[in-house]
Scaffold this motif. Structure first.
Motif, mmCIF file in Angstrom:
data_model
loop_
_atom_site.group_PDB
_atom_site.id
_atom_site.type_symbol
_atom_site.label_atom_id
_atom_site.label_comp_id
_atom_site.label_asym_id
_atom_site.label_seq_id
_atom_site.Cartn_x
_atom_site.Cartn_y
_atom_site.Cartn_z
ATOM 1 N N CYS A 100 0.824 -1.212 0.000
ATOM 2 C CA CYS A 100 0.000 0.000 0.000
ATOM 3 C C CYS A 100 0.853 1.256 0.000
ATOM 4 O O CYS A 100 0.488 2.265 -0.619
ATOM 5 C CB CYS A 100 -0.946 -0.011 1.200
ATOM 6 S SG CYS A 100 -2.218 -1.290 1.099
ATOM 7 N N ASP A 101 2.000 1.212 0.673
ATOM 8 C CA ASP A 101 2.913 2.351 0.654
ATOM 9 C C ASP A 101 3.437 2.603 -0.755
ATOM 10 O O ASP A 101 3.548 3.757 -1.198
ATOM 11 C CB ASP A 101 4.078 2.117 1.607
ATOM 12 C CG ASP A 101 3.684 2.267 3.072
ATOM 13 O OD1 ASP A 101 2.610 2.843 3.338
ATOM 14 O OD2 ASP A 101 4.447 1.802 3.938
ATOM 15 N N SER A 155 0.631 4.102 -2.828
ATOM 16 C CA SER A 155 0.268 5.458 -2.408
ATOM 17 C C SER A 155 1.223 6.517 -2.954
ATOM 18 O O SER A 155 0.889 7.707 -2.982
ATOM 19 C CB SER A 155 0.223 5.548 -0.881
ATOM 20 O OG SER A 155 1.522 5.454 -0.318
ATOM 21 N N PHE A 166 -7.561 9.282 -1.838
ATOM 22 C CA PHE A 166 -6.747 8.138 -2.270
ATOM 23 C C PHE A 166 -5.793 7.695 -1.168
ATOM 24 O O PHE A 166 -5.657 6.494 -0.887
ATOM 25 C CB PHE A 166 -5.982 8.504 -3.534
ATOM 26 C CG PHE A 166 -4.962 7.474 -3.952
ATOM 27 C CD1 PHE A 166 -5.351 6.175 -4.254
ATOM 28 C CD2 PHE A 166 -3.622 7.803 -4.029
ATOM 29 C CE1 PHE A 166 -4.410 5.224 -4.633
ATOM 30 C CE2 PHE A 166 -2.678 6.865 -4.403
ATOM 31 C CZ PHE A 166 -3.078 5.567 -4.708
ATOM 32 N N LEU A 167 -5.149 8.648 -0.507
ATOM 33 C CA LEU A 167 -4.237 8.298 0.584
ATOM 34 C C LEU A 167 -4.992 7.667 1.747
ATOM 35 O O LEU A 167 -4.488 6.752 2.405
ATOM 36 C CB LEU A 167 -3.468 9.532 1.044
ATOM 37 C CG LEU A 167 -2.446 10.090 0.050
ATOM 38 C CD1 LEU A 167 -1.795 11.351 0.607
ATOM 39 C CD2 LEU A 167 -1.381 9.049 -0.288
ATOM 40 N N CYS A 207 -5.543 4.064 0.809
ATOM 41 C CA CYS A 207 -4.333 3.254 0.998
ATOM 42 C C CYS A 207 -4.067 2.996 2.472
ATOM 43 O O CYS A 207 -3.579 1.914 2.841
ATOM 44 C CB CYS A 207 -3.132 3.959 0.371
ATOM 45 S SG CYS A 207 -3.214 4.091 -1.437
ATOM 46 N N SER A 208 -4.388 3.953 3.324
ATOM 47 C CA SER A 208 -4.206 3.789 4.760
ATOM 48 C C SER A 208 -5.182 2.767 5.333
ATOM 49 O O SER A 208 -4.847 2.047 6.282
ATOM 50 C CB SER A 208 -4.384 5.141 5.456
ATOM 51 O OG SER A 208 -4.293 5.024 6.852
#
Length: 219
Positions: free
Chosen positions: A32-33, A36, A119-120, A123-124
């Motif tokens: 995910c990082d 992102s 979006f972030l 992902c978090s």
């Protein structure tokens, strides 16, 4: 975006555990990082294609088996109506993602990822969302893993943040005769606002808006 920590059952010991203590959590968080960090829709498409490309045919069979099992539990005739849309949501998008990557379709997509903050937040949310199911009630729980759940989030990210389509394909039916529709150049969903209290649902990040004309009466 701060979300409550997920807990999953440890079937062997009968206790609840924090998924952050499981080794899969770190790997999914790293994925995910990486995702992102994508700034444009094209970069995100290529990043998602790389991650989805790691799933084997066996993985896809497990995911498909679970999906078919979940569909079979729905009442008829709704399960017959919804089946093609669920298959399109997962495997139609999977095929489209890999095809666009092979054809180089992402290279000219230089516009920014829509709604970067949302979006972030997506992902978090994903790492803990990958652990939000009850193993004891799952179909082939010993085969289904957090990585298979991640597949669902990856293809959903492709639909929502690369193609700017709703997480559930247009036409998807809901009980009561309601559907996701394209109307006046925007997607509307009859249950868009119902997911606000479900922090791990893709509906919280969907570009569709609430269909005010066809809002279920129970709301």
């Amino acid at each position: 975006m701060n979300l409550p920590h997920a807990v999953v059952p440890d079937e062997e010991h009968g206790v609840q555990i924090d998924p952050r203590s499981r080794p899969e959590f770190a790997r999914i968080s790293a994925i995910c990082d990486r995702i992102s960090g994508s700034k444009t829709r094209g970069e995100l498409g290529m990043a998602l294609a790389r991650e989805v490309g790691h799933y084997s045919m066996y993985d896809l069979q497990v995911i498909c088996g679970r999906l078919q099992h979940e569909i079979s539990r729905l009442p008829s005739p709704y399960r017959e109506a919804i089946r093609p849309y669920f298959l399109e949501q997962l495997f139609g998008m999977h095929h489209r993602l890999l095809l666009m990557d092979r054809e180089g379709s992402f290279l000219p997509m230089t516009s920014l990822v829509p709604d970067p903050d949302l979006f972030l937040s997506f992902c978090s949310m994903v790492p803990e969302g990958c652990f939000r199911w009850e193993d004891g009630r799952e179909y082939v729980a010993h085969l289904y893993s957090p990585y298979h759940r991640l597949f669902y989030y990856l293809v959903s990210a492709f639909a929502m943040f690369v193609l700017e389509l709703p997480g559930h394909p247009a036409g998807t039916p809901f009980p009561g005769g309601f559907r996701v529709e394209l109307r006046d150049n925007r997607y509307v969903c009859p249950i868009r606002d119902r997911e606000e209290d479900v922090p791990y649902s893709i509906c919280n990040f969907c570009p569709a808006v609430q269909d005010e004309k066809n809002r279920p009466e129970s709301e």
